[in-house]
Design a protein around this motif. Structure first.
Motif, PDB file in Angstrom:
ATOM      1  N   LYS A  59       0.819  -1.220   0.000  1.00 29.28           N
ATOM      2  CA  LYS A  59       0.000   0.000   0.000  1.00 29.28           C
ATOM      3  C   LYS A  59       0.851   1.267   0.000  1.00 29.28           C
ATOM      4  O   LYS A  59       0.485   2.261  -0.617  1.00 29.28           O
ATOM      5  CB  LYS A  59      -0.949   0.002   1.195  1.00 29.28           C
ATOM      6  CG  LYS A  59      -2.097  -0.972   1.058  1.00 29.28           C
ATOM      7  CD  LYS A  59      -3.221  -0.586   1.982  1.00 29.28           C
ATOM      8  CE  LYS A  59      -4.405  -1.501   1.822  1.00 29.28           C
ATOM      9  NZ  LYS A  59      -5.237  -1.126   0.685  1.00 29.28           N
ATOM     10  N   ARG A  60       1.986   1.228   0.682  1.00 28.39           N
ATOM     11  CA  ARG A  60       2.859   2.408   0.677  1.00 28.39           C
ATOM     12  C   ARG A  60       3.366   2.681  -0.737  1.00 28.39           C
ATOM     13  O   ARG A  60       3.423   3.820  -1.177  1.00 28.39           O
ATOM     14  CB  ARG A  60       4.006   2.216   1.653  1.00 28.39           C
ATOM     15  CG  ARG A  60       3.578   2.333   3.091  1.00 28.39           C
ATOM     16  CD  ARG A  60       4.784   2.289   4.030  1.00 28.39           C
ATOM     17  NE  ARG A  60       4.364   2.525   5.380  1.00 28.39           N
ATOM     18  CZ  ARG A  60       4.184   1.578   6.289  1.00 28.39           C
ATOM     19  NH1 ARG A  60       4.404   0.322   5.978  1.00 28.39           N
ATOM     20  NH2 ARG A  60       3.795   1.873   7.507  1.00 28.39           N
ATOM     21  N   GLY A  61       3.731   1.633  -1.448  1.00 27.69           N
ATOM     22  CA  GLY A  61       4.174   1.785  -2.828  1.00 27.69           C
ATOM     23  C   GLY A  61       3.069   2.331  -3.721  1.00 27.69           C
ATOM     24  O   GLY A  61       3.310   3.202  -4.559  1.00 27.69           O
ATOM     25  N   GLU A  62       1.854   1.840  -3.540  1.00 24.66           N
ATOM     26  CA  GLU A  62       0.717   2.353  -4.304  1.00 24.66           C
ATOM     27  C   GLU A  62       0.488   3.829  -4.009  1.00 24.66           C
ATOM     28  O   GLU A  62       0.196   4.616  -4.917  1.00 24.66           O
ATOM     29  CB  GLU A  62      -0.552   1.560  -3.981  1.00 24.66           C
ATOM     30  CG  GLU A  62      -0.562   0.164  -4.557  1.00 24.66           C
ATOM     31  CD  GLU A  62      -1.799  -0.627  -4.167  1.00 24.66           C
ATOM     32  OE1 GLU A  62      -2.371  -0.367  -3.081  1.00 24.66           O
ATOM     33  OE2 GLU A  62      -2.179  -1.511  -4.941  1.00 24.66           O
ATOM     34  N   SER A  63       0.626   4.228  -2.742  1.00 23.48           N
ATOM     35  CA  SER A  63       0.429   5.629  -2.359  1.00 23.48           C
ATOM     36  C   SER A  63       1.476   6.531  -2.998  1.00 23.48           C
ATOM     37  O   SER A  63       1.145   7.616  -3.492  1.00 23.48           O
ATOM     38  CB  SER A  63       0.474   5.781  -0.842  1.00 23.48           C
ATOM     39  OG  SER A  63      -0.614   5.103  -0.255  1.00 23.48           O
ATOM     40  N   GLN A  66       0.600   6.967  -6.569  1.00 22.35           N
ATOM     41  CA  GLN A  66      -0.621   7.738  -6.796  1.00 22.35           C
ATOM     42  C   GLN A  66      -0.444   9.227  -6.490  1.00 22.35           C
ATOM     43  O   GLN A  66      -0.984  10.073  -7.197  1.00 22.35           O
ATOM     44  CB  GLN A  66      -1.745   7.173  -5.938  1.00 22.35           C
ATOM     45  CG  GLN A  66      -3.084   7.820  -6.186  1.00 22.35           C
ATOM     46  CD  GLN A  66      -4.209   7.157  -5.416  1.00 22.35           C
ATOM     47  OE1 GLN A  66      -3.999   6.223  -4.657  1.00 22.35           O
ATOM     48  NE2 GLN A  66      -5.417   7.640  -5.611  1.00 22.35           N
ATOM     49  N   TYR A  67       0.297   9.570  -5.452  1.00 28.47           N
ATOM     50  CA  TYR A  67       0.310  10.950  -4.974  1.00 28.47           C
ATOM     51  C   TYR A  67       1.598  11.725  -5.230  1.00 28.47           C
ATOM     52  O   TYR A  67       1.666  12.913  -4.915  1.00 28.47           O
ATOM     53  CB  TYR A  67       0.003  10.981  -3.472  1.00 28.47           C
ATOM     54  CG  TYR A  67      -1.348  10.416  -3.162  1.00 28.47           C
ATOM     55  CD1 TYR A  67      -2.503  10.992  -3.692  1.00 28.47           C
ATOM     56  CD2 TYR A  67      -1.496   9.288  -2.371  1.00 28.47           C
ATOM     57  CE1 TYR A  67      -3.750  10.470  -3.430  1.00 28.47           C
ATOM     58  CE2 TYR A  67      -2.739   8.758  -2.101  1.00 28.47           C
ATOM     59  CZ  TYR A  67      -3.860   9.354  -2.628  1.00 28.47           C
ATOM     60  OH  TYR A  67      -5.097   8.829  -2.361  1.00 28.47           O
ATOM     61  N   PHE A  68       2.614  11.106  -5.781  1.00 30.02           N
ATOM     62  CA  PHE A  68       3.868  11.804  -6.049  1.00 30.02           C
ATOM     63  C   PHE A  68       4.161  11.827  -7.536  1.00 30.02           C
ATOM     64  O   PHE A  68       3.823  10.887  -8.258  1.00 30.02           O
ATOM     65  CB  PHE A  68       5.038  11.132  -5.314  1.00 30.02           C
ATOM     66  CG  PHE A  68       5.056  11.391  -3.843  1.00 30.02           C
ATOM     67  CD1 PHE A  68       5.771  12.450  -3.315  1.00 30.02           C
ATOM     68  CD2 PHE A  68       4.364  10.566  -2.973  1.00 30.02           C
ATOM     69  CE1 PHE A  68       5.791  12.689  -1.950  1.00 30.02           C
ATOM     70  CE2 PHE A  68       4.376  10.790  -1.611  1.00 30.02           C
ATOM     71  CZ  PHE A  68       5.092  11.856  -1.097  1.00 30.02           C
TER      72      PHE A  68
END
Length: 154
Positions: A59-63, A66-68
């Protein structure tokens, strides 16, 4: 002890891929440009930043994906990982990268908008749905975002 702390800017957009297993796992690859300290011995044309390859899972990788975007500031903590593999031509290749265990948003919403060439209206810090925290840091609006890893209370 194997501990890495980086503060820099993304050198390119993060790339998210998924493993081909029964339960696919997100694998986010990105490069962080970290400024080198000033040196009197630096020659003109010398690089002023180190470009460090990083990877983050789940999930951290997905975030991050998605946001950077390229140019956004990011702080990560993790560890150095070395691995090797044999390429299609039969050559042995070696890879050194930072495996990010955690990350933080480093820039405020207005700084983020400026680096992306966008403009956002100023938000009211007391409004929980405004997309930013009282200290001015950007938090993406999403009902399904897992915010348990964020370094501040939203």
């Amino acid at each position: 002890m194997n501990k890495v702390i980086l503060l820099g800017r993304l050198a390119r957009d993060p790339e998210v891929r998924y493993t081909q297993s029964a339960e696919p796992l997100a694998v986010c690859s990105f490069t962080v440009a970290v400024d080198k300290p000033y040196s009197r011995n630096r020659q003109e044309g010398d690089a002023t930043a180190d470009f460090i390859n990083c990877v983050c899972f789940g999930k951290r990788g997905e975030s991050i994906g998605q946001y950077f975007r390229k140019g956004n500031r990011i702080a990560i903590t993790g560890r150095i990982n070395t691995r090797n593999y044999t390429d299609q031509q039969g050559n042995k290749r070696y890879v050194t990268e930072v495996v990010a265990d955690d990350f933080e948003f480093v820039e405020s919403k207005s700084e983020r908008a400026a680096s992306e060439g966008q403009s956002f209206p100023q938000s009211n810090p007391s409004n929980k749905d405004s997309g930013s925290t009282p200290d001015g840091f950007f938090f993406p609006d999403s009902d399904d975002a897992d915010d348990s890893f964020l370094p501040f209370n939203y």
